[in-house]
Design a protein around this motif. Structure first.
Motif, PDB file in Angstrom:
ATOM      1  N   GLN A  25       0.858  -1.186   0.000  1.00  0.00           N
ATOM      2  CA  GLN A  25       0.000   0.000   0.000  1.00  0.00           C
ATOM      3  C   GLN A  25       0.899   1.243   0.000  1.00  0.00           C
ATOM      4  O   GLN A  25       1.070   1.907   1.020  1.00  0.00           O
ATOM      5  CB  GLN A  25      -0.917  -0.016   1.226  1.00  0.00           C
ATOM      6  CG  GLN A  25      -1.821  -1.227   1.304  1.00  0.00           C
ATOM      7  CD  GLN A  25      -2.802  -1.275   0.149  1.00  0.00           C
ATOM      8  OE1 GLN A  25      -3.369  -0.254  -0.244  1.00  0.00           O
ATOM      9  NE2 GLN A  25      -3.010  -2.479  -0.415  1.00  0.00           N
ATOM     10  N   GLY A  26       1.495   1.537  -1.149  1.00  0.00           N
ATOM     11  CA  GLY A  26       2.436   2.654  -1.236  1.00  0.00           C
ATOM     12  C   GLY A  26       1.814   3.947  -1.689  1.00  0.00           C
ATOM     13  O   GLY A  26       2.537   4.903  -1.992  1.00  0.00           O
ATOM     14  N   GLY A  27       0.491   4.021  -1.732  1.00  0.00           N
ATOM     15  CA  GLY A  27      -0.172   5.206  -2.262  1.00  0.00           C
ATOM     16  C   GLY A  27       0.164   6.478  -1.510  1.00  0.00           C
ATOM     17  O   GLY A  27       0.442   7.516  -2.118  1.00  0.00           O
ATOM     18  N   THR A  28       0.138   6.423  -0.192  1.00  0.00           N
ATOM     19  CA  THR A  28       0.424   7.629   0.595  1.00  0.00           C
ATOM     20  C   THR A  28       1.849   8.106   0.371  1.00  0.00           C
ATOM     21  O   THR A  28       2.107   9.295   0.147  1.00  0.00           O
ATOM     22  CB  THR A  28       0.194   7.339   2.087  1.00  0.00           C
ATOM     23  OG1 THR A  28      -1.176   6.961   2.288  1.00  0.00           O
ATOM     24  CG2 THR A  28       0.511   8.563   2.919  1.00  0.00           C
ATOM     25  N   ALA A  29       2.799   7.176   0.392  1.00  0.00           N
ATOM     26  CA  ALA A  29       4.201   7.542   0.168  1.00  0.00           C
ATOM     27  C   ALA A  29       4.403   8.081  -1.246  1.00  0.00           C
ATOM     28  O   ALA A  29       5.184   9.018  -1.461  1.00  0.00           O
ATOM     29  CB  ALA A  29       5.102   6.334   0.412  1.00  0.00           C
ATOM     30  N   ALA A  30       3.690   7.498  -2.226  1.00  0.00           N
ATOM     31  CA  ALA A  30       3.822   7.966  -3.613  1.00  0.00           C
ATOM     32  C   ALA A  30       3.310   9.391  -3.752  1.00  0.00           C
ATOM     33  O   ALA A  30       3.918  10.219  -4.448  1.00  0.00           O
ATOM     34  CB  ALA A  30       3.076   7.024  -4.551  1.00  0.00           C
ATOM     35  N   ARG A  31       2.180   9.698  -3.093  1.00  0.00           N
ATOM     36  CA  ARG A  31       1.654  11.067  -3.170  1.00  0.00           C
ATOM     37  C   ARG A  31       2.583  12.050  -2.458  1.00  0.00           C
ATOM     38  O   ARG A  31       2.761  13.188  -2.898  1.00  0.00           O
ATOM     39  CB  ARG A  31       0.248  11.115  -2.572  1.00  0.00           C
ATOM     40  CG  ARG A  31      -0.808  10.413  -3.439  1.00  0.00           C
ATOM     41  CD  ARG A  31      -2.210  10.671  -2.943  1.00  0.00           C
ATOM     42  NE  ARG A  31      -2.450  10.068  -1.633  1.00  0.00           N
ATOM     43  CZ  ARG A  31      -2.853   8.817  -1.446  1.00  0.00           C
ATOM     44  NH1 ARG A  31      -3.060   8.023  -2.495  1.00  0.00           N
ATOM     45  NH2 ARG A  31      -3.071   8.341  -0.225  1.00  0.00           N
ATOM     46  N   GLN A  32       3.202  11.621  -1.372  1.00  0.00           N
ATOM     47  CA  GLN A  32       4.170  12.479  -0.685  1.00  0.00           C
ATOM     48  C   GLN A  32       5.402  12.712  -1.564  1.00  0.00           C
ATOM     49  O   GLN A  32       5.959  13.811  -1.595  1.00  0.00           O
ATOM     50  CB  GLN A  32       4.570  11.842   0.647  1.00  0.00           C
ATOM     51  CG  GLN A  32       3.455  11.826   1.677  1.00  0.00           C
ATOM     52  CD  GLN A  32       3.809  11.015   2.911  1.00  0.00           C
ATOM     53  OE1 GLN A  32       4.709  10.162   2.887  1.00  0.00           O
ATOM     54  NE2 GLN A  32       3.104  11.271   4.016  1.00  0.00           N
ATOM     55  N   PHE A  33       5.805  11.674  -2.261  1.00  0.00           N
ATOM     56  CA  PHE A  33       6.909  11.789  -3.212  1.00  0.00           C
ATOM     57  C   PHE A  33       6.561  12.806  -4.286  1.00  0.00           C
ATOM     58  O   PHE A  33       7.368  13.691  -4.627  1.00  0.00           O
ATOM     59  CB  PHE A  33       7.170  10.399  -3.804  1.00  0.00           C
ATOM     60  CG  PHE A  33       8.223  10.310  -4.870  1.00  0.00           C
ATOM     61  CD1 PHE A  33       9.223  11.271  -4.997  1.00  0.00           C
ATOM     62  CD2 PHE A  33       8.222   9.240  -5.758  1.00  0.00           C
ATOM     63  CE1 PHE A  33      10.196  11.171  -5.985  1.00  0.00           C
ATOM     64  CE2 PHE A  33       9.191   9.131  -6.745  1.00  0.00           C
ATOM     65  CZ  PHE A  33      10.167  10.099  -6.859  1.00  0.00           C
ATOM     66  N   ASP A  34       5.351  12.727  -4.830  1.00  0.00           N
ATOM     67  CA  ASP A  34       4.908  13.651  -5.864  1.00  0.00           C
ATOM     68  C   ASP A  34       4.906  15.085  -5.342  1.00  0.00           C
ATOM     69  O   ASP A  34       5.334  16.013  -6.031  1.00  0.00           O
ATOM     70  CB  ASP A  34       3.511  13.240  -6.343  1.00  0.00           C
ATOM     71  CG  ASP A  34       3.139  13.865  -7.683  1.00  0.00           C
ATOM     72  OD1 ASP A  34       4.049  14.061  -8.514  1.00  0.00           O
ATOM     73  OD2 ASP A  34       1.950  14.150  -7.890  1.00  0.00           O
ATOM     74  N   ALA A  35       4.458  15.279  -4.114  1.00  0.00           N
ATOM     75  CA  ALA A  35       4.425  16.617  -3.520  1.00  0.00           C
ATOM     76  C   ALA A  35       5.837  17.166  -3.327  1.00  0.00           C
ATOM     77  O   ALA A  35       6.097  18.356  -3.552  1.00  0.00           O
ATOM     78  CB  ALA A  35       3.682  16.577  -2.190  1.00  0.00           C
ATOM     79  N   ALA A  36       6.764  16.297  -2.916  1.00  0.00           N
ATOM     80  CA  ALA A  36       8.148  16.735  -2.747  1.00  0.00           C
ATOM     81  C   ALA A  36       8.764  17.127  -4.083  1.00  0.00           C
ATOM     82  O   ALA A  36       9.529  18.092  -4.176  1.00  0.00           O
ATOM     83  CB  ALA A  36       8.967  15.631  -2.086  1.00  0.00           C
ATOM     84  N   LEU A  37       8.422  16.398  -5.132  1.00  0.00           N
ATOM     85  CA  LEU A  37       8.929  16.729  -6.460  1.00  0.00           C
ATOM     86  C   LEU A  37       8.431  18.098  -6.920  1.00  0.00           C
ATOM     87  O   LEU A  37       9.150  18.844  -7.591  1.00  0.00           O
ATOM     88  CB  LEU A  37       8.501  15.666  -7.471  1.00  0.00           C
ATOM     89  CG  LEU A  37       9.245  14.332  -7.447  1.00  0.00           C
ATOM     90  CD1 LEU A  37       8.543  13.314  -8.337  1.00  0.00           C
ATOM     91  CD2 LEU A  37      10.694  14.509  -7.898  1.00  0.00           C
TER      92      LEU A  37
END
Length: 726
Positions: A25-37
């Protein structure tokens, strides 16, 4: 586990190799990654975000950390960009008032007071001796605290990272693209090709490696595996020897050849022997690099290997013990006797590419229309055997000669060193020039692939064709020399950053404003902190590791007078661009009220490495059009300058002359090739950014749109060389 070439793939392709790992369930981490980018001007494509969301959180976090490090370095955000004046661009003082303040502070201190008084008594004061001049007077954290957060704007750069294949698939695809490139790679490209070749040498190989420098880099990897070398000229072997010595495989700069192992000596001698045995005429190539071949002979010890007698002849020619008449001498003999058509026929048979590069001289040497017709016929016969890069280079040359000779000629070598001389050539005959241009276009069209449905972003049409990667520095958003790109924003901000290696090093960022006649109107530099509707961030005179130093120039475009803005980086003292640990230049665009720090990565439009041979760098020029809009034209030039104390005030005339030569030259652009491709396409359309076709297309643009059909062929600046036919 990270793939060793993952960062390299991201830099070259804007694709993130799809990480493997357990589902989760990596969705939350992926969205945080996108925000950091987003904070550095990047974002994940929908496909990449979806893929990451289905992986374990730990895998996503590890991928995010590695990718963020890579893109921060791409934009220049991997270093702390401090500014001498903490509030820059606000509260920048008047230059003379600032210098007077530094003098007052020196006189107030016991240590500096005697020396300062002694200098003042002579009427000449060295600013560098003043304690408060040239170094930061606040920490990076204190500078950050003085600035409000950047306000997001619609014009902020947003670069999409796309989902790639497996790490090995992506590395192999990039290796094949670089090794098989039809145009020479730049310094970074060759270095990265070397890394890829070592990893991919036992896997799939390109069907052809047309560029000799690329071949040398690949041969180095093949030699390590004991594989057969790719060599069909004696110079191929010399280039490999330079590669083994970590030298210049282009043979432009001298290489100090290293001692070679016995297996390496045997391999190089065997390759030389095979080349000469197959074609003894290739011994003539030795004379172009006679001294280098002498040094190579000292390393290979050919006398120890009598089984390769043809290799020994190479070094006999280098020493002058055996004669090998060159093609050039035969051509000059024919020209000396007035047989221009005979010289053209000889070149067509022996060196068709050289014939095309000599067309200007040959046509001007012809005494009449019959001879000119014979030269044109020889060129038409030779064209199918000439590389696409040379065809297009000559086509560009003919286009610029069509209107008669300009007053001056601008020369730029492969490393960006530029110089100017008077143009004394006679005009080319219009009929033959037009005939040859049409023949070259026809040959290029014959080689172009069927694009199917062609979709073009209009913003890419004025990008110059990358006929040599050596004409383009490495970096983000960098385009080939001669390219034009729009400048959309109210504030234009330049930056330079450098970190010295051993010696104290002072770089100076400047910008000169020219009128429509290329004469100087004003400038911004450490000697003019406020001018032309802009501000300079202050002079930093030392850049020790790890933080280095940065300088900025801020310009309000509506306040700039004149037609051209020319940013420059001068080496005032210390290490040159190729000696420092790191140096790069770039520019940002902002809306008037965005605020933010002096350096904001998501407003960076271009970041270019500074790695040239001179002491003055001219990365690009900004031009004001008749409609008042600004555009950037890429220069990638280096001036020799002086060993120290280079200043904008002293090179204004030279800069104006060089800028004029580049600005007024018409480069062959993507528009030209798109026009030829459209003749083959089933349909051609310009993309307005609103929607994409459902099926596969050949897309040419500045960025890959998110949502293209997966079977589409995509050409962007990262792989623009793919447009150049072989």
């Amino acid at each position: 586990m990270a793939h060793p070439l993952e960062s390299l793939v991201v830099r070259h392709t804007l694709r993130v190799p799809a990480p493997s790992g357990p589902a989760g369930q990596g969705g939350t981490a992926a969205r945080q990654f996108d925000a950091a980018l987003l904070s550095v001007g990047f974002k994940l494509s929908a496909a990449l975000l979806d893929h990451l969301s289905g992986l374990a959180e730990e895998t996503v976090v590890e991928t995010a950390a590695r990718t963020l490090d890579t893109v921060r370095e791409m934009t220049g955000d991997h270093v702390a960009h401090n500014a001498y004046f903490k509030d820059f661009p606000a509260n920048v003082p008047d230059t003379v008032e600032f210098w007077a303040q530094c003098v007052r502070e020196a006189l107030a201190g016991d240590a500096a007071r005697p020396g300062t008084l002694a200098q003042l008594s002579t009427g000449v004061l060295d600013l560098l001796t003043l304690p408060s001049y040239g170094g930061y007077r606040h920490t990076y954290a204190e500078m950050l605290a003085a600035h409000e957060e950047l306000t997001a704007a619609a014009g902020d750069r947003m670069t999409v990272l796309h989902r790639g294949g497996t790490p090995d698939e992506e590395a192999t695809a990039l290796y094949l693209a670089l090794a098989g490139s039809t145009t020479p790679l730049g310094e970074e490209g060759l270095r990265d090709l070397g890394l890829l070749a070592g990893h991919c040498a036992e896997g799939p190989q390109p069907t052809e490696i047309p560029v000799r420098e690329n071949r040398a880099v690949v041969n180095r990897a093949r030699l390590g595996l004991g594989a057969e070398l790719l060599a069909d000229t004696v110079t191929d072997v010399l280039r490999l020897a330079c590669a083994l010595s970590d030298g210049d495989v282009s043979l432009t700069e001298p290489t100090r050849l290293k001692r070679l192992s016995r297996p390496a000596r045997r391999a190089l001698l065997a390759a030389l022997d095979a080349v000469v045995a197959a074609s003894p005429a290739k011994l003539a190539d030795v004379t172009a690099h006679r001294e280098e071949f002498k040094r190579l002979g000292e390393r290979l010890h050919p006398h120890e290997y009598p089984r390769w007698p043809h290799a020994a002849r190479v070094f006999a020619v280098a020493r002058g013990e055996e004669e090998a008449r060159t093609l050039e001498s035969r051509v000059e003999e024919l020209l000396g006797s007035g047989d221009v058509a005979g010289a053209a026929r000889l070149l067509a048979a022996a060196a068709p590419g050289r014939l095309l590069r000599s067309l200007d001289r040959l046509l001007r040497a012809c005494p009449g229309p019959r001879e000119r017709g014979a030269v044109a016929a020889a060129a038409e016969e030779a064209a199918p055997r000439v590389s696409g890069r040379v065809l297009l280079s000559v086509r560009e040359h003919l286009h610029n000669r069509a209107g008669g000779p300009p007053a001056r000629r601008v020369f730029v070598n492969g490393r960006g060193r530029a110089w100017v001389t008077a143009d004394t050539r006679a005009a080319l005959p219009a009929s033959e020039a037009g005939r040859l241009a049409a023949a070259l276009d026809a040959e290029v069209l014959r080689r172009l692939p069927d694009p199917g449905h062609l979709l073009v972003d209009p913003a890419v049409l004025d990008v110059a064709l990358p006929l040599s990667g050596k004409a383009t520095a490495a970096g983000l958003g960098v385009l080939p020399r001669g390219s034009l790109s729009p400048v959309d924003g109210e504030l234009l901000r330049f930056f330079v950053h450098w970190t010295q290696t051993a010696a104290n090093t002072d770089y100076d960022l400047s910008a000169v404003m020219l009128d429509s006649s290329y004469d100087t109107l004003s400038w911004l530099s450490y000697t003019a902190l406020q001018a032309a509707g802009g501000e300079h961030s202050g002079d930093i005179t030392n850049a020790p590791a790890p933080d280095g130093a940065s300088e900025f120039i801020n310009l309000r475009l509506d306040a700039v007078q004149g037609a051209f803005i020319v940013p420059q980086v001068h080496v005032f003292s210390g290490e040159g661009f190729e000696e420092v640990a790191e140096s790069f230049f770039g520019f940002m665009l902002r809306d008037g009220e965005q605020g933010g720090r002096p350096f904001e990565p998501r407003t960076v439009r271009m970041k270019s490495e500074l790695r040239g041979p001179g002491r003055i760098a001219l990365p690009l020029v900004f031009l004001r059009g008749a409609d008042g809009a600004w555009r950037a034209k890429w220069l990638h030039l280096y001036l020799r300058g002086t060993p120290s104390a280079n200043r904008v005030e002293e090179n204004r005339a030279t800069v104006g002359t060089l800028v004029r030569g580049i600005v007024e030259r018409e480069y062959l652009t993507v528009r030209h090739l798109v026009g030829l491709l459209a003749r083959r396409a089933r349909s051609t359309a310009q993309w307005d950014g609103a929607g994409l076709p459902d099926g596969p297309v050949t897309y040419i643009g500045l960025e890959r749109p998110d949502g293209l059909h997966p079977d589409s062929v995509v050409v962007t600046p990262e792989n623009l060389r793919a447009l150049i036919p072989g």
